[in-house]
Motif scaffolding. Structure first.
Motif, PDB file in Angstrom:
ATOM      1  N   LEU A 138       0.707  -1.003  -0.028  1.00 46.02           N
ATOM      2  CA  LEU A 138       0.069   0.128   0.128  1.00 46.02           C
ATOM      3  C   LEU A 138       0.664   1.286  -0.072  1.00 46.02           C
ATOM      4  N   SER A 139       0.408   2.345  -0.770  1.00 47.75           N
ATOM      5  CA  SER A 139       1.330   3.482  -0.656  1.00 47.75           C
ATOM      6  C   SER A 139       0.214   4.478  -0.886  1.00 47.75           C
ATOM      7  N   GLY A 140       0.473   5.830  -0.655  1.00 48.19           N
ATOM      8  CA  GLY A 140      -0.341   7.018  -1.019  1.00 48.19           C
ATOM      9  C   GLY A 140      -1.348   7.192  -0.175  1.00 48.19           C
ATOM     10  N   GLN A 141      -2.723   7.482  -0.817  1.00 49.76           N
ATOM     11  CA  GLN A 141      -3.869   7.627  -0.105  1.00 49.76           C
ATOM     12  C   GLN A 141      -4.501   6.461   0.658  1.00 49.76           C
ATOM     13  N   ALA A 142      -4.049   5.145  -0.186  1.00 52.77           N
ATOM     14  CA  ALA A 142      -4.512   3.720   0.528  1.00 52.77           C
ATOM     15  C   ALA A 142      -3.749   3.766   1.960  1.00 52.77           C
ATOM     16  N   ALA A 143      -2.485   4.027   1.963  1.00 53.14           N
ATOM     17  CA  ALA A 143      -1.823   3.726   3.066  1.00 53.14           C
ATOM     18  C   ALA A 143      -2.297   4.698   4.035  1.00 53.14           C
ATOM     19  N   ARG A 144      -2.730   5.840   3.719  1.00 51.76           N
ATOM     20  CA  ARG A 144      -2.964   6.933   4.696  1.00 51.76           C
ATOM     21  C   ARG A 144      -4.270   6.527   5.361  1.00 51.76           C
ATOM     22  N   ALA A 145      -5.159   6.016   4.541  1.00 46.53           N
ATOM     23  CA  ALA A 145      -6.321   5.891   5.054  1.00 46.53           C
ATOM     24  C   ALA A 145      -6.343   4.375   5.871  1.00 46.53           C
ATOM     25  N   ARG A 146      -5.477   3.320   5.633  1.00 48.97           N
ATOM     26  CA  ARG A 146      -5.224   2.344   6.669  1.00 48.97           C
ATOM     27  C   ARG A 146      -4.770   2.910   7.817  1.00 48.97           C
ATOM     28  N   ALA A 147      -3.834   3.883   7.640  1.00 49.92           N
ATOM     29  CA  ALA A 147      -3.001   4.398   8.884  1.00 49.92           C
ATOM     30  C   ALA A 147      -4.175   5.080   9.888  1.00 49.92           C
ATOM     31  N   ARG A 148      -4.988   5.728   9.239  1.00 53.03           N
ATOM     32  CA  ARG A 148      -6.018   6.273   9.947  1.00 53.03           C
ATOM     33  C   ARG A 148      -6.884   5.110  10.510  1.00 53.03           C
ATOM     34  N   GLU A 149      -7.242   4.431  10.072  1.00 54.09           N
ATOM     35  CA  GLU A 149      -8.009   3.202  10.584  1.00 54.09           C
ATOM     36  C   GLU A 149      -7.534   2.548  11.725  1.00 54.09           C
ATOM     37  N   LEU A 150      -5.968   2.309  11.712  1.00 59.48           N
ATOM     38  CA  LEU A 150      -5.333   1.757  12.833  1.00 59.48           C
ATOM     39  C   LEU A 150      -5.272   2.778  13.853  1.00 59.48           C
ATOM     40  N   LEU A 151      -4.906   3.920  13.875  1.00 57.99           N
ATOM     41  CA  LEU A 151      -4.937   4.743  14.835  1.00 57.99           C
ATOM     42  C   LEU A 151      -6.392   4.987  15.474  1.00 57.99           C
ATOM     43  N   GLU A 152      -7.519   4.812  14.631  1.00 52.05           N
ATOM     44  CA  GLU A 152      -8.698   4.694  15.315  1.00 52.05           C
ATOM     45  C   GLU A 152      -8.826   3.564  16.048  1.00 52.05           C
ATOM     46  N   GLN A 153      -8.450   2.538  15.690  1.00 53.09           N
ATOM     47  CA  GLN A 153      -8.575   1.081  16.422  1.00 53.09           C
ATOM     48  C   GLN A 153      -7.813   1.025  17.558  1.00 53.09           C
ATOM     49  N   VAL A 154      -6.634   1.877  17.721  1.00 53.44           N
ATOM     50  CA  VAL A 154      -5.881   1.943  19.055  1.00 53.44           C
ATOM     51  C   VAL A 154      -6.446   3.279  19.996  1.00 53.44           C
ATOM     52  N   LYS A 155      -7.595   3.681  19.524  1.00 55.12           N
ATOM     53  CA  LYS A 155      -8.376   4.626  20.282  1.00 55.12           C
ATOM     54  C   LYS A 155      -7.785   5.922  20.490  1.00 55.12           C
TER      55      LYS A 155
END
Length: 549
Positions: A138-155
């Motif tokens: 993953l790179s670009g916007q796809a990686a950023r979107a997944r990173a955003r999901e992960l940060l939400e997952q760790v609250k």
């Protein structure tokens, strides 16, 4: 406060046990040696899916090196033998490219110190994106979107803002959550958490442990949890492995091992709660007085044409006093202003208000006049690894301040004082020629104490001096500090998030929240009958709710 042993076995808890345990990590006769020094000797253990196996033991017992060796993260001079299996994969047969596909993908790792685990030169989004690019493409916007999901997952709050933040802009708890997000980014089957809550305050510890438990259950992971805190292990793990000098001393269900320890070493660990109380100080005039002491930091502008935001009040107007031979304990969460208060008293940050030490008003002194007072108040820092220069032998480290403040002393007199001080803090004779890396964490902290007391100060500021140490060493250091206080009539400003240590050290307690004093009083009164809701929450978090109930 109940003792650790009583706390560990105080209540029966129902734990989630998988109906059919699936072995994830298996080590059989696992041995690690450096040259002729065997550091892990014939270790055999299994971590199952959906369970947490804890490894406990004092510093140097082989806990972390076992975990690092299991996933091939040791230096090239490490000699490894025995069997290593990850599910059906024989790890001994993997090449370096195969290992790169295992680490960060099938196995996640949460390291002890999040600040050193994160690259200070890269924003959070790039650091999470790196592991997504390597393992998922993953790179670009796809990686950023997944990173955003992960940060939400760790609250984490304000996710979009944190993605563009630098590591130094995050608190310790936030940085640890980021490292957890990176560790689970590729849905690993095994998570290794090496002292994930060390140096975090009790409420953040509770949050991190709750998060790890939730992620473990959500993903069905197995977890190898390394810790020196038996109180956490008793509430967090299903099984426990006790190590000493590279060998297993005892292993089994947590309740069974902690209620009926078989090994003498396990019994000693369970009894290693800091205990006793400091000697009662003489009722004399205060040595240190702070009046309306406050610290503010200017916030940076968010844009070229934006108005300058108001200053951030790190410490609001605070009054305090400490008498000769007295210990004032400072407690509170990360960001509450504890270290800022200590720095203001030490004149290490710009502050408003008065700081008076004996007959000297430190807040009015600058330059040489302030330097001449420095020998009267000294500081021992939290990290015994980072506080000592790795390029200086112990003699130079301990004597540096003495030679600066008393340049007329002869080399023989300096040597005599260094040897006397090292013996006073319990270090072996002949250690002065050695370097910091040759000592354990507890010994390094003793070197830091020796460096401070050789100047015969009147006040010692101790900023989390026991947080990076295992329980047995904590107990030894607490005993040492109390003995030094009684012999020298030292006054202590003692900062800690560990209320058991504070109870053993402090005469009075001051509780800080958001830079403001919310409660203060005699130590035992505050701990036994806290009046403020925030103090009550700190004490409740120190006992840690039963996360697996």
């Amino acid at each position: 406060m109940p003792s650790t042993h009583a706390t560990l076995i105080s209540a029966k808890r129902l734990r989630r046990t998988p109906n059919m345990p699936k072995p994830l990590l298996r080590l059989t006769d696992f041995t690690i040696a450096f040259d002729d020094n065997v550091v892990v000797d014939a270790l055999s253990l299994t971590v199952n899916a959906g369970e947490t196996l804890a490894i406990v033991g004092e510093s140097g017992s082989g806990k972390s090196v076992s975990a690092l060796g299991a996933i091939n993260l040791l230096p090239r001079n490490a000699m490894i033998s025995g069997e290593r299996w990850l599910e059906d994969t024989d790890l001994n047969q993997l090449g370096e490219r195969d290992w790169n596909g295992v680490r960060g993908n099938r196995v996640g790792f949460v390291f002890q110190e999040p600040m050193t685990s994160l690259n200070p030169l890269h924003r959070i989004s790039k650091q999470i994106g790196e592991t997504l690019r390597l393992h998922q493409g993953l790179s670009g916007q796809a990686a950023r979107a997944r990173a955003r999901e992960l940060l939400e997952q760790v609250k984490l709050p304000r996710v979009d803002e944190l993605l563009d933040a630098w590591p130094h802009q995050l608190s310790g708890g936030q940085r640890q959550r980021v490292t957890i997000a990176m560790a689970i980014a590729n849905n690993p089957s095994l998570l290794i958490a090496d002292e994930p809550t060390t140096a975090l305050d009790v409420t953040v510890q509770q949050d991190i442990l709750g998060l790890l438990k939730e992620l473990r259950d959500q993903h069905g992971m197995g977890m190898l949890f390394i810790s020196h805190d038996l109180n956490l292990v008793s509430r967090y793990a299903e099984r426990v492995c006790v190590m000493y000098r590279g060998k297993i001393q005892e292993m089994g269900p947590v309740e069974e091992v902690f209620q009926n320890p078989k090994s003498d070493y396990t019994k000693a660990l369970l009894a290693a709660e800091p205990e006793g109380r400091p000697a009662t100080p003489a009722n004399t005039a205060p040595l240190l007085t702070a009046r309306q002491l406050s610290v503010s930091f200017q916030r940076p502008k968010t844009g070229l044409f934006k108005r300058q935001p108001p200053p951030f009040e790190a410490l609001k107007a605070t009054d305090l006093s400490i008498s000769p031979g007295e210990t004032l304990g400072i407690v509170g969460e990360s960001g509450s202003g504890k270290t800022t208060l200590a720095s203001a008293i030490m004149r290490l940050v710009q502050s408003q208000g008065d700081v008076i030490l004996g007959d000297a008003t430190l807040s009015q002194l600058t330059g040489n006049a302030l330097r001449r007072q420095r020998h009267r108040l000294q500081m021992v820092f939290q990290d015994p690894y980072g506080a000592l220069s790795p390029r200086m032998p112990v003699f130079d480290i301990v004597s540096e301040g003495l030679r600066f403040h008393y340049p007329a002393l002869s080399l023989d007199e300096v040597t005599r004082r260094v040897q006397k001080t090292l013996l006073e803090v319990g270090l072996p004779e002949g250690c002065a020629a050695r370097y910091p890396h040759e000592f354990s964490g507890g010994q390094r902290q003793r070197i830091a104490v020796a460096r401070a007391i050789i100047l015969e100060p009147e006040l010692l500021v101790l900023d989390e001096p026991t947080s990076a140490l295992d329980r047995t060493v904590q107990k030894q250091l607490v005993t040492l500090l109390r003995q030094l206080q009684e012999r020298r009539q030292l006054s202590y400003l003692f900062i800690s998030h560990d209320l058991a240590v504070v109870r053993a050290m402090a005469h009075r307690i001051m509780v800080l929240k958001d830079g403001e004093v919310v409660e203060q009083g005699p130590c035992l009164d505050v701990l036994s009958s806290p009046q403020h809701a925030y103090t009550q929450s700190l004490i409740a978090a120190a006992h840690l709710p039963r996360l697996f109930a």
